[in-house]
Design a protein around this motif. Sequence first.
Motif, PDB file in Angstrom:
ATOM      1  N   ARG A  97       0.839  -1.212   0.000  1.00  0.00           N
ATOM      2  CA  ARG A  97       0.000   0.000   0.000  1.00  0.00           C
ATOM      3  C   ARG A  97       0.868   1.252   0.000  1.00  0.00           C
ATOM      4  NH1 ARG A  97      -4.321   1.207   4.722  1.00  0.00           N
ATOM      5  NH2 ARG A  97      -2.460   1.128   6.030  1.00  0.00           N
ATOM      6  N   ASP A  98       1.897   1.234   0.865  1.00  0.00           N
ATOM      7  CA  ASP A  98       2.801   2.399   0.944  1.00  0.00           C
ATOM      8  C   ASP A  98       3.454   2.677  -0.398  1.00  0.00           C
ATOM      9  OD1 ASP A  98       2.282   2.835   3.522  1.00  0.00           O
ATOM     10  OD2 ASP A  98       4.185   2.044   4.316  1.00  0.00           O
ATOM     11  N   GLN A  99       3.913   1.594  -1.044  1.00  0.00           N
ATOM     12  CA  GLN A  99       4.642   1.777  -2.304  1.00  0.00           C
ATOM     13  C   GLN A  99       3.748   2.203  -3.462  1.00  0.00           C
ATOM     14  OE1 GLN A  99       7.408  -1.222  -3.521  1.00  0.00           O
ATOM     15  NE2 GLN A  99       8.161  -1.596  -1.452  1.00  0.00           N
ATOM     16  N   THR A 100       2.515   1.691  -3.480  1.00  0.00           N
ATOM     17  CA  THR A 100       1.659   1.961  -4.653  1.00  0.00           C
ATOM     18  C   THR A 100       0.626   3.055  -4.403  1.00  0.00           C
ATOM     19  OG1 THR A 100       0.050   0.310  -3.940  1.00  0.00           O
ATOM     20  CG2 THR A 100       1.788  -0.445  -5.449  1.00  0.00           C
ATOM     21  N   GLY A 101       0.304   3.288  -3.122  1.00  0.00           N
ATOM     22  CA  GLY A 101      -0.762   4.238  -2.806  1.00  0.00           C
ATOM     23  C   GLY A 101      -2.156   3.648  -3.004  1.00  0.00           C
ATOM     24  N   LEU A 102      -2.223   2.342  -3.329  1.00  0.00           N
ATOM     25  CA  LEU A 102      -3.547   1.722  -3.522  1.00  0.00           C
ATOM     26  C   LEU A 102      -4.157   1.354  -2.171  1.00  0.00           C
ATOM     27  CD1 LEU A 102      -2.906  -0.824  -6.447  1.00  0.00           C
ATOM     28  CD2 LEU A 102      -4.041   1.409  -6.598  1.00  0.00           C
ATOM     29  N   PRO A 103      -5.467   1.590  -1.978  1.00  0.00           N
ATOM     30  CA  PRO A 103      -6.120   1.094  -0.765  1.00  0.00           C
ATOM     31  C   PRO A 103      -6.136  -0.439  -0.773  1.00  0.00           C
ATOM     32  CG  PRO A 103      -7.747   2.035  -2.278  1.00  0.00           C
ATOM     33  CD  PRO A 103      -6.388   2.274  -2.888  1.00  0.00           C
ATOM     34  N   VAL A 104      -6.124  -1.051   0.400  1.00  0.00           N
ATOM     35  CA  VAL A 104      -6.009  -2.516   0.441  1.00  0.00           C
ATOM     36  C   VAL A 104      -7.217  -3.196   1.081  1.00  0.00           C
ATOM     37  CG1 VAL A 104      -3.493  -2.624   0.370  1.00  0.00           C
ATOM     38  CG2 VAL A 104      -4.625  -2.357   2.591  1.00  0.00           C
ATOM     39  N   ASN A 105      -7.500  -4.374   0.535  1.00  0.00           N
ATOM     40  CA  ASN A 105      -8.603  -5.210   1.017  1.00  0.00           C
ATOM     41  C   ASN A 105      -8.032  -6.523   1.542  1.00  0.00           C
ATOM     42  OD1 ASN A 105     -11.049  -6.816   1.154  1.00  0.00           O
ATOM     43  ND2 ASN A 105     -10.591  -7.536  -0.912  1.00  0.00           N
ATOM     44  N   ILE A 106      -8.370  -6.880   2.795  1.00  0.00           N
ATOM     45  CA  ILE A 106      -7.986  -8.217   3.265  1.00  0.00           C
ATOM     46  C   ILE A 106      -9.167  -8.883   3.982  1.00  0.00           C
ATOM     47  CG2 ILE A 106      -5.493  -7.715   3.518  1.00  0.00           C
ATOM     48  CD1 ILE A 106      -5.905  -7.664   6.483  1.00  0.00           C
ATOM     49  N   GLU A 107      -9.219 -10.196   3.880  1.00  0.00           N
ATOM     50  CA  GLU A 107     -10.305 -10.924   4.539  1.00  0.00           C
ATOM     51  C   GLU A 107      -9.985 -11.148   6.013  1.00  0.00           C
ATOM     52  OE1 GLU A 107     -11.687 -14.581   2.727  1.00  0.00           O
ATOM     53  OE2 GLU A 107     -12.873 -15.089   4.512  1.00  0.00           O
ATOM     54  N   VAL A 108     -11.012 -10.958   6.844  1.00  0.00           N
ATOM     55  CA  VAL A 108     -10.873 -11.282   8.266  1.00  0.00           C
ATOM     56  C   VAL A 108     -11.916 -12.336   8.624  1.00  0.00           C
ATOM     57  CG1 VAL A 108      -9.860  -9.078   8.974  1.00  0.00           C
ATOM     58  CG2 VAL A 108     -12.342  -9.282   8.922  1.00  0.00           C
ATOM     59  N   MET A 109     -11.490 -13.310   9.443  1.00  0.00           N
ATOM     60  CA  MET A 109     -12.410 -14.405   9.751  1.00  0.00           C
ATOM     61  C   MET A 109     -12.823 -14.458  11.212  1.00  0.00           C
ATOM     62  SD  MET A 109     -10.747 -17.344   7.424  1.00  0.00           S
ATOM     63  CE  MET A 109      -9.119 -16.905   7.940  1.00  0.00           C
ATOM     64  N   ASP A 110     -12.139 -13.683  12.052  1.00  0.00           N
ATOM     65  CA  ASP A 110     -12.529 -13.675  13.455  1.00  0.00           C
ATOM     66  C   ASP A 110     -12.173 -12.321  14.068  1.00  0.00           C
ATOM     67  OD1 ASP A 110      -9.777 -13.662  14.281  1.00  0.00           O
ATOM     68  OD2 ASP A 110      -9.718 -15.839  14.031  1.00  0.00           O
ATOM     69  N   GLU A 111     -12.553 -12.165  15.327  1.00  0.00           N
ATOM     70  CA  GLU A 111     -12.364 -10.854  15.967  1.00  0.00           C
ATOM     71  C   GLU A 111     -10.907 -10.467  16.137  1.00  0.00           C
ATOM     72  OE1 GLU A 111     -15.045  -9.745  19.356  1.00  0.00           O
ATOM     73  OE2 GLU A 111     -15.734 -11.776  18.912  1.00  0.00           O
ATOM     74  N   ASP A 112     -10.034 -11.453  16.349  1.00  0.00           N
ATOM     75  CA  ASP A 112      -8.608 -11.130  16.504  1.00  0.00           C
ATOM     76  C   ASP A 112      -8.061 -10.550  15.202  1.00  0.00           C
ATOM     77  OD1 ASP A 112      -8.682 -12.109  19.041  1.00  0.00           O
ATOM     78  OD2 ASP A 112      -7.837 -14.078  18.526  1.00  0.00           O
ATOM     79  N   GLN A 113      -8.419 -11.215  14.108  1.00  0.00           N
ATOM     80  CA  GLN A 113      -7.949 -10.723  12.798  1.00  0.00           C
ATOM     81  C   GLN A 113      -8.561  -9.358  12.494  1.00  0.00           C
ATOM     82  OE1 GLN A 113      -9.033 -13.957  10.184  1.00  0.00           O
ATOM     83  NE2 GLN A 113      -7.484 -15.321  11.040  1.00  0.00           N
ATOM     84  N   LEU A 114      -9.818  -9.194  12.855  1.00  0.00           N
ATOM     85  CA  LEU A 114     -10.491  -7.907  12.618  1.00  0.00           C
ATOM     86  C   LEU A 114      -9.744  -6.798  13.353  1.00  0.00           C
ATOM     87  CD1 LEU A 114     -12.962  -6.260  11.597  1.00  0.00           C
ATOM     88  CD2 LEU A 114     -14.155  -6.932  13.685  1.00  0.00           C
ATOM     89  N   LYS A 115      -9.384  -7.082  14.602  1.00  0.00           N
ATOM     90  CA  LYS A 115      -8.683  -6.074  15.393  1.00  0.00           C
ATOM     91  C   LYS A 115      -7.313  -5.747  14.778  1.00  0.00           C
ATOM     92  CE  LYS A 115      -7.356  -4.770  20.086  1.00  0.00           C
ATOM     93  NZ  LYS A 115      -6.319  -3.933  19.552  1.00  0.00           N
ATOM     94  N   MET A 116      -6.605  -6.810  14.378  1.00  0.00           N
ATOM     95  CA  MET A 116      -5.272  -6.574  13.777  1.00  0.00           C
ATOM     96  C   MET A 116      -5.410  -5.748  12.501  1.00  0.00           C
ATOM     97  SD  MET A 116      -2.906  -9.967  14.124  1.00  0.00           S
ATOM     98  CE  MET A 116      -4.041 -11.275  14.480  1.00  0.00           C
ATOM     99  N   ALA A 117      -6.409  -6.064  11.703  1.00  0.00           N
ATOM    100  CA  ALA A 117      -6.598  -5.342  10.428  1.00  0.00           C
ATOM    101  C   ALA A 117      -6.977  -3.882  10.689  1.00  0.00           C
ATOM    102  CB  ALA A 117      -7.675  -6.036   9.595  1.00  0.00           C
TER     103      ALA A 117
END
Length: 347
Positions: free
Chosen positions: A155-175
């Motif tokens: 994201r930093d290098q390209t300036g593109l917004p990023v999409n990632i899948e989250v499957m639980d609350e821990d991942q959601l928090k990290m994202a």
Amino acid sequence: MILPRERKLTVEQLAEVTEIVESFDCHIQTIVGTERCVYAILGDESSETMVNRLEGLAYIDRVDRIQAQNKLMSRYSELSRHKIRVGGITLGEELLVIAGQCTVDPKNPNLFIETAHAVKEAGAHALRGGVWKPRTTPHSFQGDNKSLKTVLEARDQTGLPVNIEVMDEDQLKMALDARVDMVQVGTRNALNYSFLKKIGKATRDEGTLVLLKRGMHMGRTSEFVSAAEYIVAGGNPNVLLCPRGTVPGLDGYRSHPDECITPLLKEQTWAPVVVDPSHSVGRSIYVPYCSAAAVAYGADGLCIETHIRPQEGIGDDPKQSITPDVLKDLIVELNGLWHLREKFQMP
Ligand code: PEP
Ligand code: MN
């Protein structure tokens, strides 16, 4: 849904409104729209007395009572004025293209960085990359926390917004701690109502974009819209609906392609439709056809698995990722089909 006369209610006004609504066993959820804030009444809003008391307040424009099952997602809701922006474009005005690898390979992070630059060059507006993967068997690669850093670096290098899948609350928090631009709710969690509620609440303050995939076992389109209603009822109106095929698959396709539900969704809801052709047909050779069909059906965007060298990829990439060269040509062709949505517009 309560609509204020000004852009938003003051703290005192909101307290007064909340008191009225709660005395009728309902709750208020503020939803920050682009035009103005709307105040959803959660619960049974059928009481005439409650509506009259609210409409009697000088600072209230009106109370809309929509009879639809999904009253926030309804295309007749005030939220239909809400505009969602991703990567410099406004959904509905231009075709959104999200592209990138199914899976980031932690052993080869540079591959993802190369893919990120290449999809940007091809014309994509946002970057996808799987950090954590929902896999059918626990013995398959499940993803790796350290790939989150790789996605942020891209994201930093390209300036593109990023999409990632989250499957639980821990991942959601990290994202969310990493301030990803878009979280993806995958097909397996699309019916996980308690997770959908949590996502709505957790993303409310930042208004983080949520790409909600259609559950592979979902039947009626209203079931899909209801899943999105949970997120919006949590306070976040930035939801994108992503048909990605259902089961059982059709002959040689991975899933039963469902880009054709796009007009049906648009009859029900204001939310943009971003079709995922990759998981739908499941083979790179079919992806361009499915993408074109989606745009012809009126889709607002596409989420396409793309890899700089698919044969070196992991997860779904070797089978279903297209290359950035194909993506580039495809985007040109798809933009040529965009006019169809005006030509055959719904009444
Ligand atoms: C993905 O996007 O790579 C993915 C696993 O999606 P889905 O939930 O649609 O299978
Ligand atoms: Mn995938």
